[in-house]
Design a protein around this motif. Structure first.
Motif, short mmCIF file in Angstrom:
data_model
loop_
_atom_site.label_atom_id
_atom_site.label_comp_id
_atom_site.label_asym_id
_atom_site.label_seq_id
_atom_site.Cartn_x
_atom_site.Cartn_y
_atom_site.Cartn_z
N ILE A 1 -16.03 -11.08 -68.09
CA ILE A 1 -16.44 -11.21 -69.49
C ILE A 1 -17.96 -11.18 -69.63
CG2 ILE A 1 -16.53 -12.84 -71.41
CD1 ILE A 1 -13.64 -13.58 -70.62
N ILE A 2 -18.63 -11.93 -68.74
CA ILE A 2 -20.08 -12.04 -68.91
C ILE A 2 -20.75 -10.72 -68.64
CG2 ILE A 2 -22.16 -13.18 -68.04
CD1 ILE A 2 -20.29 -15.59 -67.39
N SER A 3 -20.38 -10.07 -67.51
CA SER A 3 -21.03 -8.80 -67.19
C SER A 3 -20.69 -7.74 -68.24
CB SER A 3 -20.59 -8.33 -65.81
OG SER A 3 -19.19 -8.23 -65.75
N ASN A 4 -19.47 -7.82 -68.79
CA ASN A 4 -19.08 -6.87 -69.83
C ASN A 4 -19.95 -7.03 -71.06
OD1 ASN A 4 -17.19 -5.52 -68.44
ND2 ASN A 4 -15.41 -6.36 -69.53
N ILE A 5 -20.21 -8.28 -71.43
CA ILE A 5 -21.02 -8.52 -72.61
C ILE A 5 -22.41 -7.96 -72.40
CG2 ILE A 5 -22.21 -10.35 -73.90
CD1 ILE A 5 -19.57 -11.97 -73.62
N GLN A 6 -22.94 -8.18 -71.17
CA GLN A 6 -24.29 -7.66 -70.91
C GLN A 6 -24.31 -6.15 -70.98
OE1 GLN A 6 -24.91 -9.65 -67.26
NE2 GLN A 6 -25.93 -11.40 -68.19
N ARG A 7 -23.24 -5.52 -70.47
CA ARG A 7 -23.21 -4.06 -70.53
C ARG A 7 -22.94 -3.58 -71.95
NH1 ARG A 7 -18.98 -1.80 -67.69
NH2 ARG A 7 -18.29 -3.77 -66.81
N ALA A 8 -22.22 -4.43 -72.71
CA ALA A 8 -21.80 -3.99 -74.04
C ALA A 8 -22.96 -3.98 -75.03
CB ALA A 8 -20.70 -4.89 -74.57
N SER A 9 -23.90 -4.89 -74.83
CA SER A 9 -24.93 -5.08 -75.85
C SER A 9 -25.64 -3.80 -76.31
CB SER A 9 -25.97 -6.09 -75.35
OG SER A 9 -25.32 -7.33 -75.11
N PRO A 10 -26.11 -2.92 -75.41
CA PRO A 10 -26.82 -1.74 -75.90
C PRO A 10 -25.93 -0.83 -76.74
CG PRO A 10 -27.11 -2.02 -73.54
CD PRO A 10 -26.04 -2.95 -73.96
N ALA A 11 -24.63 -0.82 -76.48
CA ALA A 11 -23.73 0.10 -77.17
C ALA A 11 -23.33 -0.41 -78.56
CB ALA A 11 -22.48 0.32 -76.34
N LEU A 12 -23.70 -1.65 -78.89
CA LEU A 12 -23.23 -2.24 -80.15
C LEU A 12 -23.55 -1.40 -81.36
CD1 LEU A 12 -23.80 -6.10 -79.94
CD2 LEU A 12 -21.67 -4.90 -80.42
N GLY A 13 -24.79 -0.94 -81.44
CA GLY A 13 -25.18 -0.20 -82.63
C GLY A 13 -24.53 1.17 -82.72
N GLU B 1 -12.56 0.31 -77.57
CA GLU B 1 -11.98 0.45 -78.91
C GLU B 1 -12.59 -0.58 -79.86
OE1 GLU B 1 -10.22 2.86 -79.87
OE2 GLU B 1 -9.77 2.11 -81.87
N LEU B 2 -12.71 -1.83 -79.36
CA LEU B 2 -13.27 -2.89 -80.20
C LEU B 2 -14.71 -2.56 -80.59
CD1 LEU B 2 -12.61 -5.69 -81.35
CD2 LEU B 2 -13.68 -6.68 -79.35
N LEU B 3 -15.49 -2.07 -79.62
CA LEU B 3 -16.89 -1.74 -79.91
C LEU B 3 -16.97 -0.60 -80.92
CD1 LEU B 3 -18.51 -2.02 -76.39
CD2 LEU B 3 -18.82 -3.52 -78.35
N ARG B 4 -16.07 0.38 -80.77
CA ARG B 4 -16.05 1.50 -81.70
C ARG B 4 -15.75 0.99 -83.12
NH1 ARG B 4 -13.10 5.45 -83.60
NH2 ARG B 4 -11.13 4.56 -82.90
N GLN B 5 -14.76 0.07 -83.20
CA GLN B 5 -14.38 -0.46 -84.52
C GLN B 5 -15.53 -1.28 -85.13
OE1 GLN B 5 -11.87 0.46 -86.15
NE2 GLN B 5 -10.81 1.55 -84.54
N ILE B 6 -16.26 -2.02 -84.25
CA ILE B 6 -17.40 -2.78 -84.76
C ILE B 6 -18.42 -1.83 -85.37
CG2 ILE B 6 -19.39 -4.20 -84.09
CD1 ILE B 6 -17.55 -5.58 -82.06
N GLY B 7 -18.63 -0.68 -84.68
CA GLY B 7 -19.54 0.33 -85.22
C GLY B 7 -19.07 0.84 -86.57
N GLU B 8 -17.75 1.09 -86.69
CA GLU B 8 -17.18 1.57 -87.95
C GLU B 8 -17.41 0.56 -89.07
OE1 GLU B 8 -14.72 4.25 -88.75
OE2 GLU B 8 -15.78 5.25 -87.11
N VAL B 9 -17.11 -0.73 -88.75
CA VAL B 9 -17.28 -1.78 -89.75
C VAL B 9 -18.74 -1.86 -90.18
CG1 VAL B 9 -17.18 -4.27 -90.13
CG2 VAL B 9 -15.31 -3.13 -88.97
N ASN B 10 -19.64 -1.74 -89.20
CA ASN B 10 -21.07 -1.78 -89.51
C ASN B 10 -21.46 -0.64 -90.44
OD1 ASN B 10 -23.68 -2.85 -89.18
ND2 ASN B 10 -24.18 -1.17 -87.81
N LYS B 11 -20.88 0.55 -90.20
CA LYS B 11 -21.19 1.71 -91.03
C LYS B 11 -20.71 1.46 -92.47
CE LYS B 11 -20.35 6.58 -91.34
NZ LYS B 11 -19.68 6.30 -92.63
#
Lengths: 133, 100
Positions: B7-19, B34-44
């Motif tokens: 979980i921790i390493s994933n979060i660190q890797r995930a951070s740059p892709a958030l936007g 999929e979750l990150l993609r959906q977060i991007g959609e929600v942000n849009k």
């Protein structure tokens, strides 16, 4: 679900455009002029609807296909009016205020009906989300 | 062993892709991607709603319905995302309580 909202909103926009036209008709009902002179009487605006919503590339919904300008005039005998023609007639748009008001009510009711559809969509979406929690 | 679930390493890797929320990098059906993609959609959707509200307030557009629609979509999308997030956190808590 958001597609449903798009359909309802397209109807809201269409009915509001119709109401715009009706308001313009009622407002310009008493503007006189001479169709062949420099000051012309306003024409009647009629909104034509068509199926589909080009804004969303959707087959569903409704959009305003055209706002037709109907040039139909009725004369009134007003020889002292500066806009009168040679026979002393001033031409006014052939707008029937009663007809316009009935159309106005129809537009307003239709708008409300689509708002009700949006409310139903909203409550369905919210209910669906409660499955998860 | 300090990070058995990644979980921790994933979060660190995930951070740059958030936007960005771009194309999935992992295998098809990867929940994290999929979750990150959906977060991007929600942000849009949120950004769309903000722009729409600004436009109607500054007079650049006059269709109130469209603005309400954008706001509504953003709200629904965020609620759904929040519900999924709460569900995931519930599952995580459940796993955390396990005796090994």
């Amino acid at each position: 679900m958001s597609g449903l909202l798009d359909v309802s909103v397209s109807a809201l926009v269409a009915q509001r455009t119709r109401l715009d036209a009706i308001a313009a008709n009622l407002a310009s009902a008493d503007i006189g002029g001479n169709p062949n002179g420099p000051v012309k009487p306003p024409s009647i605006r009629e909104v034509l609807f068509a199926t589909g919503d080009p804004a969303n590339n959707s087959e569903l919904g409704v959009h305003v296909a055209d706002i037709r300008e109907v040039r139909a005039f009725i004369p009134r005998y007003e020889p002292l009016n500066p806009y009168a023609d040679a026979d002393g007639r001033v031409w006014y748009p052939d707008i029937n205020p009663v007809e316009q008001q009935v159309n106005m009510m129809l537009a307003a009711r239709s708008y409300e009906a689509n708002i009700a559809a949006i409310e139903a969509t909203k409550s369905m979406t919210n209910s669906a989300m409660e499955i998860l929690s | 062993m300090s990070d058995p679930l990644g979980i921790i390493s994933n979060i660190q890797r995930a951070s740059p892709a958030l936007g960005g929320g771009g194309a999935p990098k992992g295998a098809p059906g990867d929940f994290r991607e999929e979750l990150l993609r959906q977060i991007g959609e929600v942000n849009k959707l949120q950004e769309d709603a903000t722009v729409a509200a600004e436009d109607v307030l500054t007079g650049r557009r006059n269709d109130v319905e469209g603005v309400m629609l954008a706001t509504r979509k953003a709200d629904s999308a965020f609620r759904l995302l929040l519900a999924v997030r709460n569900k995931v956190m519930d599952a995580y808590d459940e796993v955390k309580q396990m005796r090994v």
